[in-house]
Design an enzyme around this catalytic site. Sequence first.
Site, PDB file in Angstrom:
ATOM      1  N   ASP A  93     -23.128 -50.603  15.674  1.00  0.00           N
ATOM      2  CA  ASP A  93     -22.203 -49.583  16.451  1.00  0.00           C
ATOM      3  C   ASP A  93     -21.197 -49.205  15.415  1.00  0.00           C
ATOM      4  O   ASP A  93     -20.575 -49.945  14.730  1.00  0.00           O
ATOM      5  CB  ASP A  93     -21.290 -50.641  17.597  1.00  0.00           C
ATOM      6  CG  ASP A  93     -20.574 -49.566  18.400  1.00  0.00           C
ATOM      7  OD1 ASP A  93     -20.849 -48.203  18.516  1.00  0.00           O
ATOM      8  OD2 ASP A  93     -19.440 -49.967  19.096  1.00  0.00           O
ATOM      9  N   SER A 228     -15.702 -46.410  28.845  1.00  0.00           N
ATOM     10  CA  SER A 228     -15.051 -47.468  29.916  1.00  0.00           C
ATOM     11  C   SER A 228     -14.020 -46.586  30.949  1.00  0.00           C
ATOM     12  O   SER A 228     -13.578 -45.582  30.609  1.00  0.00           O
ATOM     13  CB  SER A 228     -14.220 -48.555  29.238  1.00  0.00           C
ATOM     14  OG  SER A 228     -15.060 -49.505  28.502  1.00  0.00           O
TER      15      SER A 228
HETATM   16  P1  13P Z   1     -14.883 -48.017  25.325  1.00  0.00           P
HETATM   17  O1  13P Z   1     -13.475 -48.347  24.367  1.00  0.00           O
HETATM   18  O2  13P Z   1     -14.415 -47.018  26.142  1.00  0.00           O
HETATM   19  O3  13P Z   1     -15.435 -49.144  26.069  1.00  0.00           O
HETATM   20  O4  13P Z   1     -16.009 -47.420  24.198  1.00  0.00           O
HETATM   21  C1  13P Z   1     -16.825 -48.285  23.638  1.00  0.00           C
HETATM   22  C2  13P Z   1     -17.281 -47.653  22.578  1.00  0.00           C
HETATM   23  O5  13P Z   1     -17.759 -46.388  22.445  1.00  0.00           O
HETATM   24  C3  13P Z   1     -18.277 -48.480  21.533  1.00  0.00           C
HETATM   25  O6  13P Z   1     -18.835 -47.854  20.634  1.00  0.00           O
HETATM   26  O1  G3H Z   2     -15.972 -48.352  19.586  1.00  0.00           O
HETATM   27  C1  G3H Z   2     -15.662 -49.385  19.240  1.00  0.00           C
HETATM   28  C2  G3H Z   2     -16.019 -50.522  19.936  1.00  0.00           C
HETATM   29  O2  G3H Z   2     -15.377 -50.593  21.160  1.00  0.00           O
HETATM   30  C3  G3H Z   2     -16.006 -51.913  19.099  1.00  0.00           C
HETATM   31  O3  G3H Z   2     -14.483 -52.250  18.833  1.00  0.00           O
HETATM   32  O4  G3H Z   2     -14.563 -52.229  16.456  1.00  0.00           O
HETATM   33  O5  G3H Z   2     -12.838 -53.669  17.541  1.00  0.00           O
HETATM   34  O6  G3H Z   2     -15.260 -54.109  17.649  1.00  0.00           O
HETATM   35  P1  G3H Z   2     -14.217 -53.048  17.537  1.00  0.00           P
HETATM   36 ZN    ZN Z   3     -17.850 -46.060  20.200  1.00  0.00          ZN
END
Ligand code: 13P
Ligand code: G3H
Ligand code: ZN
Length: 323
Positions: A93, A228
């Site tokens: 991610d 979310s």
């Molecule tokens: P949220 O913070 O809305 O859960 O989004 C998560 C996200 O985009 C992770 O890449």
């Molecule tokens: O988009 C980001 C995700 O919620 C991951 O969050 O980088 O704090 O692990 P993080």
């Molecule tokens: Zn994201």
Amino acid sequence: MHHYTELGLCNTREMFKKAMAGQYAIPAYNFNNMEQLQAIMTACIETKSPVILQVSSGARKYANQTLLRFMAMGAMELVRESGSNIPVALHLDHGDTFELCVSCIESGFSSVMIDGSGHSYEDNIALTKKVVEFAHKHDVTVEGELGVLAGIEDDVSHEVSHYTKPEEVEDFLARTGVDSLAISIGTSHGAFKFKLQPGESVPPLRFDILEAIEKLTPGFPIVLHGASSVMMEYVDMINQYGGKMENTAGIPEEQLRRAAASAVCKINIDSDGRLAMTAKIREVLATKPGEFDPRKYLGPAREELVKMYKHKNQHVLGSAGKA
Ligand code: 13P
Ligand code: G3H
Ligand code: ZN
């Protein structure tokens, strides 16, 4: 080199093709620890949903990259033992460098995101193309991003969002060869997406932009980050049991359902999991002040997460029963 097929994982190509045809979205849930991973796997096995397990670079730093790979292997073992056959992808991610993407691909990830959205348009294309060329040699799928989401993700924070420009999308796809594209249509990262005045409601997502993109690139899988809902039941629980989260709102479920039925094939959810887990832990610690065995608060938190993920699969993304 550990290829993802050795772990029993799959890339996202087939998942997205089916999601597009079936008008649902694949859940992409972030995990950083055992309880989150167990909850995601239990919910997706029990609802027969395909799933994308997401690891951010922050998660890699927190949990150790090797351990995370073995955890994903363990998750695949759970799938086999359960007798179900749900497709599982392991996805980076918000990868921010070519080197990080390579490292993940070599350690068994089946899909990576290269987030070049903080760069100029041309630099984003050059970086994304480089990642795609490497990833495709290993049959790993790549998600790019065009447009900027507000909010905080690791070290990158953007105060304002810039919507994706539909006129750039075709060119970006042709020049990079990405397999899916994250777009900015009004979602944002984190648990504080909207601050509403009394009587105000959350502004609708820019479905006009999404529709314009769909028209220009029919059948191409779109990704929604920052999706979310900031579920009020958990915000209320957190506040009831000693936390402090004031005036916040997320993306309403009906808007996500509408998106899931469109070209949006992947919906990213992290914050709702954080809220559910924190709410339950706070409740246990506040109502049972003598409790000190972590299993006694992490266990209920894990159960709450299972409930929440099942709800998303069944009633928001529509992925339940699609594996
Ligand atoms: P949220 O913070 O809305 O859960 O989004 C998560 C996200 O985009 C992770 O890449
Ligand atoms: O988009 C980001 C995700 O919620 C991951 O969050 O980088 O704090 O692990 P993080
Ligand atoms: Zn994201």
